[in-house]
Design a protein around this motif. Structure first.
Motif, PDB file in Angstrom:
ATOM      1  N   ALA A   1       0.802  -1.223   0.000  1.00  0.00           N
ATOM      2  CA  ALA A   1       0.000   0.000   0.000  1.00  0.00           C
ATOM      3  C   ALA A   1       0.837   1.276   0.000  1.00  0.00           C
ATOM      4  CB  ALA A   1      -0.955  -0.009   1.185  1.00  0.00           C
ATOM      5  N   ALA A   2       1.805   1.349   0.904  1.00  0.00           N
ATOM      6  CA  ALA A   2       2.596   2.579   1.006  1.00  0.00           C
ATOM      7  C   ALA A   2       3.409   2.812  -0.266  1.00  0.00           C
ATOM      8  CB  ALA A   2       3.517   2.503   2.217  1.00  0.00           C
ATOM      9  N   ALA A   3       3.946   1.720  -0.841  1.00  0.00           N
ATOM     10  CA  ALA A   3       4.717   1.854  -2.069  1.00  0.00           C
ATOM     11  C   ALA A   3       3.813   2.272  -3.221  1.00  0.00           C
ATOM     12  CB  ALA A   3       5.414   0.536  -2.388  1.00  0.00           C
ATOM     13  N   GLN A   4       2.647   1.646  -3.313  1.00  0.00           N
ATOM     14  CA  GLN A   4       1.708   1.980  -4.389  1.00  0.00           C
ATOM     15  C   GLN A   4       1.298   3.447  -4.315  1.00  0.00           C
ATOM     16  OE1 GLN A   4       0.537   0.482  -7.005  1.00  0.00           O
ATOM     17  NE2 GLN A   4       0.926  -1.703  -6.751  1.00  0.00           N
ATOM     18  N   GLU A   5       1.139   3.934  -3.084  1.00  0.00           N
ATOM     19  CA  GLU A   5       0.777   5.338  -2.907  1.00  0.00           C
ATOM     20  C   GLU A   5       1.861   6.233  -3.506  1.00  0.00           C
ATOM     21  OE1 GLU A   5      -0.907   6.513   1.111  1.00  0.00           O
ATOM     22  OE2 GLU A   5       0.899   7.730   0.989  1.00  0.00           O
ATOM     23  N   ALA A   6       3.108   5.869  -3.207  1.00  0.00           N
ATOM     24  CA  ALA A   6       4.228   6.661  -3.728  1.00  0.00           C
ATOM     25  C   ALA A   6       4.306   6.528  -5.247  1.00  0.00           C
ATOM     26  CB  ALA A   6       5.530   6.195  -3.088  1.00  0.00           C
ATOM     27  N   TRP A   7       4.095   5.308  -5.765  1.00  0.00           N
ATOM     28  CA  TRP A   7       4.154   5.101  -7.213  1.00  0.00           C
ATOM     29  C   TRP A   7       3.058   5.897  -7.915  1.00  0.00           C
ATOM     30  CZ3 TRP A   7       4.720  -0.814  -6.187  1.00  0.00           C
ATOM     31  CH2 TRP A   7       6.071  -1.121  -5.982  1.00  0.00           C
ATOM     32  N   ALA A   8       1.843   5.811  -7.364  1.00  0.00           N
ATOM     33  CA  ALA A   8       0.729   6.532  -7.986  1.00  0.00           C
ATOM     34  C   ALA A   8       1.024   8.026  -8.008  1.00  0.00           C
ATOM     35  CB  ALA A   8      -0.568   6.244  -7.240  1.00  0.00           C
ATOM     36  N   ALA A   9       1.541   8.526  -6.876  1.00  0.00           N
ATOM     37  CA  ALA A   9       1.840   9.962  -6.805  1.00  0.00           C
ATOM     38  C   ALA A   9       2.895  10.339  -7.840  1.00  0.00           C
ATOM     39  CB  ALA A   9       2.311  10.310  -5.397  1.00  0.00           C
ATOM     40  N   GLY A  10       3.960   9.542  -7.925  1.00  0.00           N
ATOM     41  CA  GLY A  10       5.024   9.844  -8.874  1.00  0.00           C
ATOM     42  C   GLY A  10       4.526   9.771 -10.312  1.00  0.00           C
ATOM     43  N   PHE A  11       3.737   8.738 -10.604  1.00  0.00           N
ATOM     44  CA  PHE A  11       3.234   8.531 -11.958  1.00  0.00           C
ATOM     45  C   PHE A  11       2.271   9.641 -12.359  1.00  0.00           C
ATOM     46  CE2 PHE A  11       0.318   6.406 -14.992  1.00  0.00           C
ATOM     47  CZ  PHE A  11       1.253   6.031 -15.953  1.00  0.00           C
ATOM     48  N   GLN A  12       1.388  10.006 -11.416  1.00  0.00           N
ATOM     49  CA  GLN A  12       0.403  11.046 -11.718  1.00  0.00           C
ATOM     50  C   GLN A  12       1.068  12.404 -11.871  1.00  0.00           C
ATOM     51  OE1 GLN A  12      -3.346   8.958  -9.385  1.00  0.00           O
ATOM     52  NE2 GLN A  12      -2.198  10.555  -8.389  1.00  0.00           N
ATOM     53  N   THR A  13       2.163  12.600 -11.169  1.00  0.00           N
ATOM     54  CA  THR A  13       2.875  13.865 -11.313  1.00  0.00           C
ATOM     55  C   THR A  13       3.486  13.961 -12.708  1.00  0.00           C
ATOM     56  OG1 THR A  13       3.417  13.675  -8.988  1.00  0.00           O
ATOM     57  CG2 THR A  13       4.573  15.366 -10.224  1.00  0.00           C
ATOM     58  N   LYS A  14       4.033  12.833 -13.170  1.00  0.00           N
ATOM     59  CA  LYS A  14       4.607  12.812 -14.515  1.00  0.00           C
ATOM     60  C   LYS A  14       3.533  12.924 -15.583  1.00  0.00           C
ATOM     61  CE  LYS A  14       9.060  10.497 -14.593  1.00  0.00           C
ATOM     62  NZ  LYS A  14       9.389   9.907 -13.303  1.00  0.00           N
ATOM     63  N   ASN A  15       2.379  12.303 -15.320  1.00  0.00           N
ATOM     64  CA  ASN A  15       1.283  12.268 -16.287  1.00  0.00           C
ATOM     65  C   ASN A  15       0.023  12.834 -15.653  1.00  0.00           C
ATOM     66  OD1 ASN A  15       2.887  10.446 -18.185  1.00  0.00           O
ATOM     67  ND2 ASN A  15       2.733   9.201 -16.330  1.00  0.00           N
ATOM     68  N   PRO A  16      -0.108  14.160 -15.639  1.00  0.00           N
ATOM     69  CA  PRO A  16      -1.152  14.799 -14.840  1.00  0.00           C
ATOM     70  C   PRO A  16      -2.573  14.385 -15.218  1.00  0.00           C
ATOM     71  CG  PRO A  16       0.405  16.407 -15.691  1.00  0.00           C
ATOM     72  CD  PRO A  16       0.722  15.122 -16.370  1.00  0.00           C
ATOM     73  N   ALA A  17      -2.791  13.899 -16.412  1.00  0.00           N
ATOM     74  CA  ALA A  17      -4.163  13.571 -16.804  1.00  0.00           C
ATOM     75  C   ALA A  17      -4.550  12.144 -16.401  1.00  0.00           C
ATOM     76  CB  ALA A  17      -4.340  13.757 -18.305  1.00  0.00           C
ATOM     77  N   THR A  18      -3.654  11.448 -15.716  1.00  0.00           N
ATOM     78  CA  THR A  18      -3.975  10.075 -15.344  1.00  0.00           C
ATOM     79  C   THR A  18      -4.321   9.983 -13.860  1.00  0.00           C
ATOM     80  OG1 THR A  18      -1.692   9.598 -14.772  1.00  0.00           O
ATOM     81  CG2 THR A  18      -2.362   9.132 -17.030  1.00  0.00           C
ATOM     82  N   THR A  19      -5.062   8.925 -13.521  1.00  0.00           N
ATOM     83  CA  THR A  19      -5.333   8.636 -12.126  1.00  0.00           C
ATOM     84  C   THR A  19      -5.129   7.142 -11.902  1.00  0.00           C
ATOM     85  OG1 THR A  19      -6.945  10.417 -11.984  1.00  0.00           O
ATOM     86  CG2 THR A  19      -7.066   8.712 -10.309  1.00  0.00           C
ATOM     87  N   VAL A  20      -4.294   6.817 -10.924  1.00  0.00           N
ATOM     88  CA  VAL A  20      -4.076   5.422 -10.586  1.00  0.00           C
ATOM     89  C   VAL A  20      -4.590   5.214  -9.171  1.00  0.00           C
ATOM     90  CG1 VAL A  20      -2.364   3.619 -10.194  1.00  0.00           C
ATOM     91  CG2 VAL A  20      -2.003   5.312 -11.997  1.00  0.00           C
TER      92      VAL A  20
END
Lengths: 375, 319, 353
Positions: A62-81
């Motif tokens: 969970a904690a890692a996924q939270e960080a991954w989602a945040a990093g990914f969404q920052t790179k790709n602002p139109a996405t939501t994970v």
């Protein structure tokens, strides 16, 4: 009668008006709610990816996924994970059922019916991806005043958790800790009350490394009756902290100020660290993979290799190489690439305390990622 | 159903209420009310069918396939025991307290303070159960350590306090107290509302006859509110039996059957066990968990039957 | 009410027998408290033990004193007064402790950012819970809209129309329904939607259905209890004026019971608003704002708090702070709602006493 009815009608009318006003207010509040996309999107919003994907599974990730989602969404602002930490079992079941989630996190490899189901969902044996992405050492944490560097051999550890060794000054513990002053105090073992991948990995270690003592069947449920039980990693850490003479097992990143025992491997004692944990996968063999992109490992818990920490949790990401919509495929591809890549592993290490993947594993993940959408 | 004039009139006659004129509005309204009632039955039937259907594979399964390896009854029995034990502790502690609090608010406290108090208590009904759980391990558990040690030292001859005492305070006794604290606001809120509605004429009549305040309460308020107390207690019991998160967070569970309330080996409860094991379960284990949910359902059914019987007997006396 | 307050020392008794001085009970209690606190401060005996024995001794002493001076009946009255007051104090103590814990721990993150930002792209410290707050409002709102009309109508049926076997069975099964464990309600709602929309479905509205299953019996129970105590002469008066039954119910019975019904509904809302288990398995986890209950996952405060507590990152404190702040927010939300309810009650309710 007339006045009574009139008055009551008036009151009810007012009530309706008030309720309407309340509703309007609620909508107003709702409209005010903003998302902090703006704040996050300022950095590197340059991709043309868009859309929403959802995953579910192991709460260890969970904690890692939270960080991954945040990093990914920052790179790709139109996405939501989004990632739902429902547990490995729930994640696998939802993934097999298909449709609603596009990837799952699991602390254990797919087996039996679930494996068949997952292969069917992905449309073929070679379309299923199963790759280790999250490696985390499990620490043996304890709370014992005056004892700093506890060292425990595998069989001593198993005897403690089985309840055979009952006090801290037991000769078996003393034999591993010659310099420590062990008090005459009752040992309270703390284990997980919920079924968990952490328990399964710890029990698996005990059953391999201390096979003579630990003869229970390995599962996510703690097999020994008695001892203290607590829910979740936070619960175990909390119970170990609040008791005295307590010992338990928990994700290394959550150990905090608690004492962390060194575990006997071969002739030496090794503490949990990212490097020591990462080594175990190199020492382990890949299982007979049921598909091209299934990379699962039988961990070498009884390794004697120097500097390897054997109590490790490996969590897999489960996905497909083909999806119903090209958008899903594109998003999963990009997301998995990010997770398995250097950036992703780095943010997970910072946020969740996991061990970065070795280059060999990273290549395997990359190979699987490349296959997504190719067929 | 009762939309036909004849049955409705019959009902009115048997209830001793004068027959009102009937209009189309009446049919629509009584029809809607009946539909809502039947809707509830349908909803409940849906829940029951779902439970049965999901539990069926576990009921049919061979004993060795059930978690624990010795069959469904052995799997559920310790859980049912823990569920009832926790709820009984809670209800025994909470009901007298709740009645006292309700009486204090309606009859003892000054009016201004009473309003504030009832407001605060209503608020507490809203505290999410996980907060009760967190409070239980963070505050109550450690605070209860001393008392539990004292109980083990002085009342250790009773099976309830045999020890050895848990060093973290995460015991069945603490869970019982947390459940009691949790259902207290619910029971109080309903009871208070009804106590406050005891007809003034009854109260003043009793006082005018020279009754002391307690005699007045015993003769008017308590009989008037008895059915509400029982029905509120049922609400509370329902919540105590079914409480999931608080128990899951606090209790140190170990699948045993014991009356020992202060050690770290406690029986789990059905609801907590579902929450603890459901996320990582698959296949037949899930069915077994849902079968345990069905058992909880059955327990509630029995408890409610008993309570209903008591209420009906009391209603006859108070009407 | 004011008549009651005069009866603390019934005047009649004082004519026949002596009565305790007006400072008597209070003085005794304060004296006992001072002695007990002094003992706790001066010696190292178990504080709880001293307090319990002080309370017991004080009660027995008051009873004995009153019995000697005023006779058995008044003594019993005083004894019960003491008992009720101390029971109240005992009951309120854990509640106060709980409230204090939530407020003091929740205050750390009870800031502007918490209400205006979501958890999107937040790792570690910072971030907010606007998504969870809005989700809670939407899910609870939908659940309330669904269950309050059904609940009130069903209660009206039970009290005003129902008879025979159907009434008995509805009454009984409503009781049974109060015992549905919340997680079972969640499993049911999920299974229902999975049947039509495919497995793995996560929507805000599924959570709302699960909450409705939990809410309906509470609303029915509270409403029924209130309708029961609406005096029959009000109904009879209305019928006597030729008012049809349904209008009697809508215009006389329901408004009379409105105060109680509203607090029952508030109780039901309060009860489900903090529900965690069923929402955990129906609405999914989501860290961005979603206001549409029929499309996509939705976060809510209880699940938010639970996940923050259960799966913290390496730095635990920011996660725990957010969990407590979410709990505090839930309480504040309910507080606001019940303020509104009290307002409605005061304006539109009818006093029966």
């Amino acid at each position: 009668m007339g006045t009574l009815t009139g008055g009551q009608t008036l009151k009810l009318h007012r009530l309706t008006a008030l309720l309407t006003a309340c509703g309007a207010l609620a909508l107003g509040v709702a409209a005010c709610g903003n998302d902090n996309t703006a704040s996050g999107g300022g950095d590197t919003g340059s991709s043309d990816l868009s859309g929403t994907i959802a995953g579910a599974g192991a709460s260890t990730q969970a904690a890692a996924q939270e960080a991954w989602a945040a990093g990914f969404q920052t790179k790709n602002p139109a996405t939501t994970v989004s990632y739902d930490p429902v547990g490995s079992g729930g994640g696998r079941e939802q993934f097999v059922a298909g449709g609603k989630i596009v990837f799952a996190g699991s602390d254990a490899a797919l087996e039996g019916d679930e494996l068949k189901g997952a292969q069917k969902r992905c449309g073929g044996v070679d379309n299923l991806i199963e790759a280790p992405v999250y490696i985390s050492p499990i620490a043996i944490v304890y709370n014992l005043d005056g004892v700093e560097d506890l060292q425990l051999g595998p069989e001593t550890l198993a005897s403690i958790f089985k309840g055979d060794i009952k006090t801290w000054n037991d000769p078996k513990i003393a034999a591993d800790n010659l310099s420590a002053k062990l008090p005459d105090m009752r040992i309270s073992t703390v284990h997980r009350s919920d079924e968990s991948g952490t328990t399964e990995n710890f029990a698996d270690y005990l059953s391999v490394a201390a096979a003579k003592v630990w003869k229970f069947e390995v599962s996510g449920d703690w097999p020994v009756k008695g001892g203290e039980a607590a829910q979740g990693t936070s619960g175990v850490v909390g119970a170990v902290e609040s008791g005295s003479g307590t010992i338990g097992y928990a994700d290394e990143s959550q150990a905090g100020k608690l004492g962390v025992a060194k575990i006997g491997v071969g002739g030496e004692f090794v503490g949990p660290s990212a490097e020591a944990a990462a080594k175990i996968l190199d020492a382990s063999e890949e299982t007979d993979d049921p598909g091209t992109f299934v990379f699962t490992y039988k961990l070498a818990r009884d390794t004697t290799e120097s500097g390897t920490y054997p109590i490790v949790l490996v969590s897999y990401e489960i996905a497909c190489t083909a999806y119903d919509t090209p958008q899903d495929a594109e998003l999963v591809k990009a997301y998995l690439a990010y997770i398995g890549g250097e950036d992703g592993q780095k943010v997970a290490a910072e946020a969740a305390g996991s061990s970065p993947l070795s280059s060999k594993l990273a290549e395997q993940v990359q190979a699987a990622v490349d296959a997504i959408g190719a067929t | 159903m009762s939309t036909t004039p004849t049955t409705s009139t019959d009902a009115a006659l048997t209830a001793g209420v004068p027959t009102p004129p009937r209009r189309p509005g009446d049919r629509i309204f009584s029809g809607a009310a009946t539909a809502a009632g039947i809707g509830i039955l349908v909803l409940l039937a849906g829940v029951a069918i779902f439970l049965l259907q999901e539990a069926w594979p576990a009921i049919k399964a061979a004993p060795e396939d059930i978690p624990g390896g010795t069959g469904l009854v052995d799997f559920i029995a310790p859980l049912a025991f823990g569920t009832v034990l926790g709820a009984v502790i809670a209800i025994v502690l909470a009901v007298p307290m709740a009645v006292a609090v309700a009486l204090f608010i309606t009859d003892y406290a000054p009016r201004r303070i009473a309003n504030t108090l009832s407001y605060v208590i209503d608020l507490l009904a809203a505290v999410p159960s996980i907060v009760y759980g967190l409070w239980g391990i963070a505050v109550l558990g450690p605070a209860a350590l001393g008392i539990q040690t004292w109980l083990a030292d002085h009342l250790g001859f009773l099976p309830f306090f045999a020890g050895p005492v848990s060093t973290t305070g995460r015991t069945m006794l603490v869970v019982g107290v947390v459940l009691a604290v949790m259902i207290l606001p619910i029971i109080t809120a309903v009871t208070r509302e009804v106590f406050a509605r005891t007809p003034r004429i009854h109260r003043e009549g009793a006082l005018a006859l020279g009754a002391t305040r307690w005699e007045m309460i015993r003769m008017t308020v308590l009989p008037f509110g008895r059915s509400a107390v029982i029905s509120a207690s049922m609400l509370g019991l329902g919540r105590a039996l079914g409480e999931t998160m608080a128990v899951a967070i606090i209790l140190s569970v170990s699948g045993v059957v014991t009356f020992n309330l202060i050690s770290s080996t406690n029986p789990s409860t059905i609801a907590a066990n579902i929450a603890l094991d459901f996320p990582e379960s698959s296949g037949l284990d899930v069915n077994a968990l849902i079968a345990s949910g069905l058992a909880l359902f059955a327990i509630t059914l029995v408890v409610n039957m008993a309570a209903r019987a008591v209420i009906t007997r009391n209603e006859d006396a108070s009407r | 009410m004011s008549a009651l307050d005069l009866t603390a020392t019934p005047p009649r008794a004082s004519l026949v027998r002596g009565s305790l001085p007006s400072w008597g009970p209070r003085g005794l209690t304060i004296g006992a408290a001072i002695v007990a606190l002094g003992l706790i401060a001066a010696t190292d005996v178990n504080a709880a033990l001293v307090l319990v024995s002080a309370v017991v001794l004080c009660g027995v002493g008051l009873y004995a004193w009153s019995r000697a001076v005023e006779g058995a009946r008044t003594a019993t009255d005083r004894g019960v007064t003491f008992l009720v007051s101390s029971a109240f104090a005992l009951a309120i103590a854990p509640l106060v402790s709980l409230l204090y814990t939530v407020v003091s721990r929740g205050f750390a993150r009870f800031d502007y950012q918490f209400f205006t930002e979501s958890s999107r792209n937040v790792v570690g410290a910072g971030g907010g819970a606007s998504h969870a707050i809005l989700g809670t409002l939407v899910i609870t709102g939908v659940a309330t809209l669904a269950s309050v009309p059904i609940g009130i109508l069903a209660a009206v049926y039970l009290q005003e129309y129902g008879h025979g076997r159907l009434k008995r069975s509805i009454t009984f099964f409503v009781d049974v329904m109060t015992g549905i464990p919340s997680i079972v309600a969640g499993l049911f709602a999920y299974a229902l939607f999975a049947l039509f929309l495919g497995p793995g479905i996560r929507l805000g509205v599924i959570g709302a259905v699960a909450l409705s299953v939990l809410m309906i019996p509470i609303v029915v129970r509270a409403t029924e209890e209130m309708l029961k105590i609406v005096p029959n002469h009000l109904r009879e008066a209305s019928y006597a004026l030729g008012v049809p039954k349904w209008r009697t119910v809508v215009k006389v019975v329901l408004p009379t019971a409105l105060g109680g019904i509203i607090s029952g509904v508030m109780l039901a809302i309060a009860r489900v608003m903090g529900e965690t288990a069923p929402l955990l398995i129906t609405t999914g986890a989501f860290s961005s704002v979603n206001l549409n209950p029929v499309d996509g996952r939705m976060q809510n405060l209880a699940v938010f708090a639970f996940n923050q507590y259960k799966n913290p990152g390496v730095q635990r404190e920011p996660y725990f702070d957010r969990a407590w702040a979410a709990a505090l927010t839930l309480i504040v939300l309910v507080m606001t709602l019940s303020l509104v309810a009290r307002l409605i009650q005061r304006r539109f309710g009818t006093e029966t006493r």
